[in-house]
Each structure stands twice: as structure tokens, then as C-alpha cells.
Design an enzyme around this catalytic site. Sequence first.
Site, PDB file in Angstrom:
ATOM      1  N   GLU A 306      43.406  40.160  32.921  1.00  0.00           N
ATOM      2  CA  GLU A 306      43.065  42.242  33.002  1.00  0.00           C
ATOM      3  C   GLU A 306      44.195  42.611  33.262  1.00  0.00           C
ATOM      4  OE1 GLU A 306      39.074  42.053  34.949  1.00  0.00           O
ATOM      5  OE2 GLU A 306      38.398  42.126  33.172  1.00  0.00           O
ATOM      6  N   ASP A 378      30.355  37.366  31.503  1.00  0.00           N
ATOM      7  CA  ASP A 378      31.083  37.883  32.846  1.00  0.00           C
ATOM      8  C   ASP A 378      30.136  38.646  33.935  1.00  0.00           C
ATOM      9  OD1 ASP A 378      32.381  39.122  34.606  1.00  0.00           O
ATOM     10  OD2 ASP A 378      32.523  41.219  33.858  1.00  0.00           O
ATOM     11  N   GLU A 406      27.004  43.728  39.767  1.00  0.00           N
ATOM     12  CA  GLU A 406      27.377  44.508  38.953  1.00  0.00           C
ATOM     13  C   GLU A 406      26.736  45.121  38.156  1.00  0.00           C
ATOM     14  OE1 GLU A 406      31.409  43.198  38.229  1.00  0.00           O
ATOM     15  OE2 GLU A 406      31.973  44.322  36.487  1.00  0.00           O
TER      16      GLU A 406
END
Length: 688
Positions: A306, A378, A406
Amino acid sequence: MPHEQYDDCWLRYERVADDARRDAYRRRCAHAYVAEKSPECSAVRDEFRRAIPGLLGEDVHLWQHPPTTAEGFLAVGTPEDMAMIADSVSVDAVEDLADGGYILRSVEWEGQDCLVVTAPTDRGLVYGTFHLLRLMATGEPIDDLDVREEPAAPNRLLNQWDTPFHRSVERGYGGESIFDWERLPDLRDRYEDYARLLASVGINGIVLNNVNTTKPDRPSASDAFEGWQLLERRRLEDLTGLASVFRRYGIRTYLSVNFAAPMLLGDLDTADPLDDDVRAWWREKADEVYDLIPDFGGFLVKADSEGQPGPYDYDRDHVDGANAIAQALEPHGGRVWWRAFVYGSHEDRAVQAYDTFEPLDGDFADNVTVQIKNGPIDFQPREPVSTLFGAMPETDLGLELQITGEYTGQGVHATYHLPMWKEVFDFDTRADGEGTPVSSFFRNPGEGIVGVGSVGEDHSWTGHYLMQSNLYAFGCAAWDPECDPEAVTREWAAQTFGADDEVVETVVEVLRDSWEACIDYETGGLGLMHMMHNGEEYLENHYYPSPGEWPGYHGASEDGIGVDRTSTGSGYAAQYRDPVAERFESPETCPEKYLLFFHHLPWDYELADGTTVVQRLYDNCFDGVEEVRRLRDEWADLEGRIDERRFRHVAERFDEHVAQAERWRDVLTETFRDYSGIPDEQGRVPES
Ligand code: GCW
């Protein structure tokens, strides 16, 4: 005394209501001798000073010397600290315990009722103390104790995704970072209370800063410093006090570092891991760190992931990168935790981590741990377990779990993660009946279990009072991956909400059922995932439904839905070992909960009970919402039984939770309806 500014979470130490029970506790614990020798022992003394007045309504008498008394007492120390301890337990049994292990025993000593908390290391004394206090806080008897405990995983680490100097927490929903970086070395009470919370559930390491060491997650008033600057000498000096606070509770401090630090901080023009100057730079930096923080744990690195720099920038691989930093830490006993979160160069990101890391098995230095997220995507509400577990026998592995929510409702939805983690731990990587579930891993000295943190400055710490449970449960599961989830949850609820059985039972039920509900309304429950909005607004990011943004993740088309990850597709299924691989390869044998993760199937494909895929997706989305409504009602019934502040907060969150669950249901079911052209049998999904 309760804190005004923040909640005491599960360390409330409220007065024990039952008189007989209180007397029994008083007999053994009103007097205590804690060995006088280490920061950990002074933390133990402080904890008794906090807990005993709360639990018993009277001060604890702390002795300066081993007592020769006519009264019962509590003795805390290693066997060599006190003859009474050495006489009461087998010294060999204590020495056999792993670091962190402890023994708690009720004993009779010179005609008095006493209690012994002993351990081979001072860290174990801290854990034994919290265990004893937990028993008292939950009203358990202590007259006949014979407890022997030791952690399964040697490393139980918290990864803070706090962005230093910006005071924010990436994917944190409990407010800004509790760490006031600009004011260090000044310390806040909150640091100690955080250390207490972590130690009370056995966490023994904390990475203070975000794995994203270059990019802040959102704009901030302060743009003076970035996370990688924590490695500057003056910043390290500022950290020593904070490290001492954690040390008292047996917690080692770690830092996340930028792979390009030799260029960012040093004056080198390369960060090539095979360059001699780069290696020398890391060595000098490690020497400096250990000079200031002698028990420093090591560095966590997110490289080539990332947008973060990494060894690929120099045509090197992950082994070269990790080992270069590891050689610098090695003389000090430090360790590199090297993340395996890489994606972007494969059409199906699920296959990439295994493709990249499995061939490197055996090549990492002894003090490198490869840290792997539980699933291949993820932290989705449900994912099959990463294929890397069980695939790298020559490498120390770490399992990374997400405590913060998240993708599971971000501090608004009450989604409890322990059932998800249990599913991960129970997954048998070989399914050969020989006992190779994920819970059997992470036992080597360099291995462990890692949780991405959730706390912030909010009064509730986690942004939602019920979601303190995820932090508690993480510690318990890392200590004992074979723990009984129901028992852990009950223990948390009893400490957090007191001894009212109805409250405890309701909280346990709400938490237990929350995860499956989330899977249903956010995914349809057949293995789909990653259908969230990827907005620019920080708080919207990964929160709202938006399947249209991610066609590759759900694979919806007119002819069907799901992603082919079998041998006719990306081949991910074959990365598992047989017979697991075989089982996932065929839709006939693939468990329904993972079906559309591995297979692209027609909308009218019939499931085992005769229901079609599209109808099951509709049903699950609707059931998920009904379930959240039911949980909200359960909670509402507790009005008047718990304090107004927490009751209201959770009740309001539940209203929003229901509204958002409905939103997910509506967006997903309409998407399924639009692609398939097949109406819901029950007519609940409007024609578009
Ligand atoms: O998916 C991502 C998260 C990022 C996080 C990253 C990671 C810290 O959305 O916020 O960055 O995972 O795990 O590195």
C-alpha cells in the site's frame, strides 16, 4: 475511585455484595506481602491498593517484610522471595512454567488461611494478581484455589495504528490517540490505566505507532512530524518514560519503522538492504534504541505494501529486507515483525501473500516473525483462513487479528469478534484428524498473536462501551486460543456490568449473536465480502455498502455470483493442503459459509436444502436485520439495571446499528435482484 474522564472498563472493583464472600476474601487478602524488588512488583502493590478498598471497602495492609503473623495473608513473589512461598508450592512446578505463567494457591500457613501468587518471572506475578482480582470481582470462591496457568503464545502483541504527532488512529473509532506525542516525556494517568487493562488480559507487547509510517490517515492541524521520526534520538529519549510505564506491567515496547528510514533519517541515498552502509545504519540505530530502552521488543515493518517503501525498490525480496533489519536487532535480543499484507500485482489478491512468502520459507533470520492477517483479503466479517498458516514450517509466524471494527461496523455496530477468532483458531489446516488447527500454532518463542488496537481518547476507550469486550477477548484468546468463548464473555460482562445475572446473561447473548448477524446483513452469508464504500471521508470509509465499487470481489453478473478461486479460476483453493484444498475445490463439498468466495455459481444454483443461491442471499440479509432488531430489544430490556450513561449510549448505538443494517440489506438485495432478475420469493425486495 472512578475516573471522570474515562471509563474503568472491566477493572471496576466494585464492592462485593455478599457479606460471607467478602469475609472470605478479607480473611486471605486484607493483609498482603508483595516482594519488594521490581517495577512489576510495585505495579502489583498499586493494584492491590486500588482493588482491595473497592472490593472489600477497607484498605489493604501491605507489609514491608515477609509477615510472621497471627492473621491470614496474601503472598506474592517468586519462590526465592519468601520461604512461605517455597514451602507452599513445588519450586520445580513453578520453574517449569513458561514466562508469564503463574500459580495461585490457597494454603494454610501457621494455622492461618493464606493465599500464594507465585511465578517464575515477575511478569507472571502481575498476571496472577489480575487473575485473583478477577475472581474476587466476579464473586468466585478463593478458599480452595489451585490454579496453574501459562500462556499458549509467547508473544501477545497489540499493534496501535496511532499516527504519531497527528494524534489520530487509523481505523480507530474511539477518538483521537491517547498518546500525546508532542508532550512526551510527560506522562498521563491514562497510559498506566491502559497498561493495566492490557496486562490484566496478558498482553505483553505494544507497538506504539501505525504500520503506515509515512502517510497520515487524515489531515491534521499538526504537520510538523511524521511517524518515522519516532526513531530520531530526541524522540526516542521522549519515549523512555512511556516504555517504563508499560514495563511495570510486563509489556515490552516496540516501534513500527519505515523501511526507508536510513534515507529519511540518515543521510544515505539508498535503503538497499544489502548495502553495507544501510546495514550499519540499522545497527547503529538499534544500538541507540537499546541504550535508551534496554528491554525494547523490536521493529514492526510494513514494506512493499500500500505505497510503503520496501526491498522491491532495490530488486531485493522480503527475506533480504527483513534480515537486514533483523541483523541489527539480533545482538540485543530484538525481533522484526514483518507483515505479509501484500497485494496489487495479482488479479485475485487472495493468492498473492502465499505466492510471495511460501517460497521464502526457511530463509528468514531466526529473529524474524512473518505476521499474517487471519484471512487472505483484509479483516472482512468472515474470511476463510489464510493459506500461509501451516505452509511455512521453517518460519516463525504471527497471526494478526483486528480488534477494531474496520469492516464490522466501526464503533457503531455492536459486533463481537471473539466468535470469528474462534472460527479462525478452530480451522484445521490439514483436516487430517491429526490436530493441526490454527490454535496449535504460534507456540515457538518467536511466534505470537497480534491484535490491531481499538482504543482512543473517548470516555468508553473503544467508541462503544460494549466493544471493550473485543479488547478483553483478544487478550484472552491470545493467551489461550482454545478458550471457551462463552466463559470469556461472561467473565467480561460480570466484571464490566456487575453481578446482576440477568444483565450478564443478556450481554453474553447479545455479543454471541452479533457477529453472525453482521455477516448476514453485510454479505448475505455465503462467503461474499468487501462490498463497502471506499469514500474519501474518513468516517465513511469502509462503513457504508457500495458493492458497485468492487465488481471483482463479488463477481456478480447476469449469469451468477461469486469468484472462481478453484483450478479453473485464480487457483487460491489449491494453496490449501489436501484434503482441505479438495473440499474447497468443489461446490458440492465447500462449506456454504465460504461458497461464493471459492465459486462463481448460477443465481438459481440449489443449496443443500433446496434453496437457491439468490434466495438464500435475500433471506440472510433480511434475517441479519431481524437479528439486530432482536438484540436491540434485548438491550432495551436492561433499562434501569445498569447505569444510565452506558445504557443510553449503547441503546442509541443500537438504533443506528439497525438503521445501517437495513441500509446494507437494501443495497445488497437490490444489487442481487438487479443482476439476477429473480425476485424475492417473499416479495420483500422491491422491483427496480
Ligand atoms: O486494508 C487496510 C486498511 C488500512 C491498513 C492496512 C494494513 C494500516 O484499510 O487502513 O493500514 O489494511 O493492514 O496495512
